[in-house]
Scaffold this motif. Structure first.
Motif, PDB file in Angstrom:
ATOM      1  N   ARG A  87      -5.851  -9.042  -7.838  1.00  0.00           N
ATOM      2  CA  ARG A  87      -6.214  -9.128  -9.250  1.00  0.00           C
ATOM      3  C   ARG A  87      -6.535 -10.557  -9.671  1.00  0.00           C
ATOM      4  N   LYS A  88      -7.209 -10.674 -10.798  1.00  0.00           N
ATOM      5  CA  LYS A  88      -7.420 -11.980 -11.433  1.00  0.00           C
ATOM      6  C   LYS A  88      -6.072 -12.480 -11.938  1.00  0.00           C
ATOM      7  N   ALA A  89      -5.978 -13.785 -12.116  1.00  0.00           N
ATOM      8  CA  ALA A  89      -4.725 -14.430 -12.510  1.00  0.00           C
ATOM      9  C   ALA A  89      -4.140 -13.792 -13.768  1.00  0.00           C
ATOM     10  N   GLY A  90      -2.819 -13.565 -13.733  1.00  0.00           N
ATOM     11  CA  GLY A  90      -2.102 -13.081 -14.894  1.00  0.00           C
ATOM     12  C   GLY A  90      -2.134 -11.569 -15.105  1.00  0.00           C
ATOM     13  N   LYS A  91      -2.730 -10.817 -14.192  1.00  0.00           N
ATOM     14  CA  LYS A  91      -2.856  -9.369 -14.364  1.00  0.00           C
ATOM     15  C   LYS A  91      -1.790  -8.562 -13.636  1.00  0.00           C
ATOM     16  N   LEU A  92      -1.083  -9.168 -12.704  1.00  0.00           N
ATOM     17  CA  LEU A  92      -0.061  -8.448 -11.954  1.00  0.00           C
ATOM     18  C   LEU A  92       1.295  -8.588 -12.645  1.00  0.00           C
ATOM     19  N   PRO A  93       2.094  -7.512 -12.678  1.00  0.00           N
ATOM     20  CA  PRO A  93       3.335  -7.534 -13.447  1.00  0.00           C
ATOM     21  C   PRO A  93       4.547  -8.146 -12.751  1.00  0.00           C
ATOM     22  N   ARG A  94       4.443  -8.398 -11.428  1.00  0.00           N
ATOM     23  CA  ARG A  94       5.586  -8.939 -10.688  1.00  0.00           C
ATOM     24  C   ARG A  94       5.178 -10.213  -9.964  1.00  0.00           C
ATOM     25  N   GLY A  95       6.111 -10.782  -9.228  1.00  0.00           N
ATOM     26  CA  GLY A  95       5.850 -12.015  -8.498  1.00  0.00           C
ATOM     27  C   GLY A  95       4.639 -11.893  -7.576  1.00  0.00           C
ATOM     28  N   ALA A  96       3.806 -12.913  -7.605  1.00  0.00           N
ATOM     29  CA  ALA A  96       2.562 -12.854  -6.839  1.00  0.00           C
ATOM     30  C   ALA A  96       2.197 -14.211  -6.261  1.00  0.00           C
ATOM     31  N   HIS A  97       1.498 -14.164  -5.130  1.00  0.00           N
ATOM     32  CA  HIS A  97       0.874 -15.350  -4.564  1.00  0.00           C
ATOM     33  C   HIS A  97      -0.448 -15.554  -5.312  1.00  0.00           C
ATOM     34  N   HIS A 114       3.762 -10.337  -3.971  1.00  0.00           N
ATOM     35  CA  HIS A 114       4.454 -10.865  -2.794  1.00  0.00           C
ATOM     36  C   HIS A 114       4.694  -9.800  -1.729  1.00  0.00           C
ATOM     37  N   ASP A 115       4.987  -8.575  -2.157  1.00  0.00           N
ATOM     38  CA  ASP A 115       5.345  -7.510  -1.216  1.00  0.00           C
ATOM     39  C   ASP A 115       4.222  -6.497  -0.977  1.00  0.00           C
ATOM     40  N   ALA A 116       3.009  -6.817  -1.363  1.00  0.00           N
ATOM     41  CA  ALA A 116       1.893  -5.860  -1.254  1.00  0.00           C
ATOM     42  C   ALA A 116       1.475  -5.606   0.186  1.00  0.00           C
ATOM     43  N   VAL A 117       1.613  -6.616   1.018  1.00  0.00           N
ATOM     44  CA  VAL A 117       1.247  -6.519   2.429  1.00  0.00           C
ATOM     45  C   VAL A 117       2.451  -6.969   3.243  1.00  0.00           C
ATOM     46  N   ALA A 118       2.879  -6.133   4.173  1.00  0.00           N
ATOM     47  CA  ALA A 118       4.032  -6.462   5.014  1.00  0.00           C
ATOM     48  C   ALA A 118       3.585  -7.303   6.206  1.00  0.00           C
ATOM     49  N   PRO A 119       4.468  -8.151   6.724  1.00  0.00           N
ATOM     50  CA  PRO A 119       4.128  -8.903   7.931  1.00  0.00           C
ATOM     51  C   PRO A 119       3.679  -7.949   9.045  1.00  0.00           C
ATOM     52  N   GLY A 120       2.562  -8.265   9.666  1.00  0.00           N
ATOM     53  CA  GLY A 120       2.018  -7.447  10.739  1.00  0.00           C
ATOM     54  C   GLY A 120       1.072  -6.351  10.299  1.00  0.00           C
ATOM     55  N   ASP A 121       0.997  -6.060   8.986  1.00  0.00           N
ATOM     56  CA  ASP A 121       0.031  -5.055   8.512  1.00  0.00           C
ATOM     57  C   ASP A 121      -1.378  -5.471   8.895  1.00  0.00           C
ATOM     58  N   ARG A 122      -2.127  -4.520   9.428  1.00  0.00           N
ATOM     59  CA  ARG A 122      -3.543  -4.739   9.730  1.00  0.00           C
ATOM     60  C   ARG A 122      -4.335  -4.374   8.475  1.00  0.00           C
TER      61      ARG A 122
END
Length: 179
Positions: A87-97, A114-122
């Motif tokens: 998303r564009k800045a400020g649109k996500l409701p939780r912690g984000a990179h 932060h948790d949208a993609v898990a380590p190792g997800d292709r």
């Protein structure tokens, strides 16, 4: 892919001076409104997330705001994968990179939970247009920050003279139409 290319040639509309003077905006809404064309595009884009035998090889499909959402969500369904919005800045409701980058007509910041993609997800990246490459490169950095592995980029169209492929040159890139 030929079916999708024919639909794009016929249905994409050029809009002069939008969103700023000198920019030719590629309006894909007629493609989306045509069931057969939209289906052909989704099938063709999903090929980028399959191996040579047609098996899905991705865990997540990441779509970039906003038109990338429209394409990435059905591609994720076609692949049996999860869909993740960037998303564009400020649109996500939780912690984000966050990652900032240059556009062909300005600057922008994208965010990914932060948790949208898990380590190792292709991960397959999907967007409507590859222009300067800034959006794709920023999205890739966000996915990699989460520990994901970007396996490819699939776009509806590539604007070749803007040389965006250079920013993601080591990624397999599928463009249904190059202009």
């Amino acid at each position: 892919m030929l079916r999708a290319r024919g639909a794009l040639d016929k249905l994409v509309v050029d809009v002069q001076d939008f969103p700023t003077p000198g920019v030719v905006f590629k309006d894909i809404t007629p493609v989306l409104a045509d069931h057969a064309a939209f289906e052909a595009v989704v099938v063709a884009l999903a090929q980028a997330g399959r191996d040579a035998d047609g098996r899905p090889v991705v865990d997540k499909v990441v779509g970039m705001e906003a038109r990338g959402f429209i394409l990435a969500a059905p591609v994720a369904l076609a692949l049996g994968a999860g869909f993740v919005p960037v998303r564009k800045a400020g649109k996500l409701p939780r912690g984000a990179h966050a990652e900032s980058f240059a556009l062909e007509y300005g600057e922008a910041t994208l965010e990914l939970h932060h948790d949208a993609v898990a380590p190792g997800d292709r991960v397959l990246l999907v967007d409507d247009v590859l222009a300067t490459g800034g959006t794709a490169a920023a999205t890739r950095r966000l996915v990699e920050t989460c520990g994901g592995i970007v396996t490819g980029l699939a776009v509806l169209m590539e604007i070749a003279f803007l040389e965006g492929r250079g920013l993601v040159s080591d990624l397999p890139c599928t463009a249904l139409l190059t202009i």
